[in-house]
Design a protein around this motif. Structure first.
Motif, PDB file in Angstrom:
ATOM      1  N   ASN A   1       0.816   3.902   1.544  1.00 13.55           N
ATOM      2  CA  ASN A   1       0.937   4.460   3.520  1.00 13.55           C
ATOM      3  C   ASN A   1       2.605   2.987   3.576  1.00 13.55           C
ATOM      4  OD1 ASN A   1       0.110   2.019   4.133  1.00 13.55           O
ATOM      5  ND2 ASN A   1      -1.519   2.642   5.163  1.00 13.55           N
TER       6      ASN A   1
ATOM      7  N   GLN B   1       0.494  -0.990   0.555  1.00 12.38           N
ATOM      8  CA  GLN B   1       0.025   0.474   0.007  1.00 12.38           C
ATOM      9  C   GLN B   1       0.878   1.232   0.217  1.00 12.38           C
ATOM     10  OE1 GLN B   1      -3.323  -0.890  -0.069  1.00 12.38           O
ATOM     11  NE2 GLN B   1      -2.823  -2.256  -0.894  1.00 12.38           N
TER      12      GLN B   1
ATOM     13  N   THR C   1       2.238   0.166   4.220  1.00 15.07           N
ATOM     14  CA  THR C   1       2.016  -1.363   4.995  1.00 15.07           C
ATOM     15  C   THR C   1       1.511  -2.717   3.616  1.00 15.07           C
ATOM     16  OG1 THR C   1      -0.642  -0.587   4.857  1.00 15.07           O
ATOM     17  CG2 THR C   1       0.399   0.237   7.080  1.00 15.07           C
ATOM     18  N   PHE C   2       0.900  -3.407   3.710  1.00 14.32           N
ATOM     19  CA  PHE C   2       1.023  -4.519   3.542  1.00 14.32           C
ATOM     20  C   PHE C   2      -0.268  -5.253   3.706  1.00 14.32           C
ATOM     21  CE2 PHE C   2       5.298  -4.080   3.449  1.00 14.32           C
ATOM     22  CZ  PHE C   2       5.549  -5.162   1.888  1.00 14.32           C
TER      23      PHE C   2
END
Length: 146
Positions: A74, A72, A76-77
């Motif tokens: 940001n 993502q 994260t995943f």
């Protein structure tokens, strides 16, 4: 005779340059990996410019998992519950990852494993070249992301 010696020396130089994966290297596989390219045995190679899905490996004591994850913006995943069980198998020929799901089983040989590069070979002689996943930087400002 001189040509034979040159050929033998060149062959030995090539063989000695190849890096063999050893069990101590296996800890390097843990983490997120992005496919860079796939080299097929009988058709043209496929280069990947950007991947929507990365492979996540977590292996400890020769057992673990591989999951597909989606990075993502940001950092994260997105992760789901689907994972492949992985068992590490050592042979005289090399180190293999044996995968198992509810539907099938297969193996891949670890050809190269460094801090930044992973190459896996499957039974169809298809080579998967991975690079260590890094944060996504869409700004194009040259600054490194955390």
């Amino acid at each position: 005779m001189k040509k034979t010696v040159c050929i033998i020396v060149a062959f030995l130089a090539l063989v000695s340059c190849s890096q063999k994966v050893v069990p101590a290297d296996l800890a390097k596989i843990n983490g997120y990996w992005e496919v860079e390219k796939v080299v097929f045995d009988s058709i043209d190679d496929k280069e990947y410019r950007m991947n929507e899905v990365y492979d996540y490996f977590k292996i400890d004591n020769n057992k673990g998992i591989r999951k597909k994850v989606m990075p993502q913006l940001n950092g994260t995943f997105l992760v789901n519950d689907v994972e492949e069980k992985v068992a590490v198998r050592y042979t005289a020929d090399g180190i293999f990852l044996d995968y198992a799901t509810a539907y099938m089983k297969w193996s891949e040989e670890i050809i190269t494993l460094t801090d930044t590069e992973l190459v896996l070979l499957n039974k169809d002689n298809t080579e998967y070249y991975y690079k260590r996943a890094t944060a996504i930087n869409l700004m194009g400002d040259g600054k490194t992301t955390k």
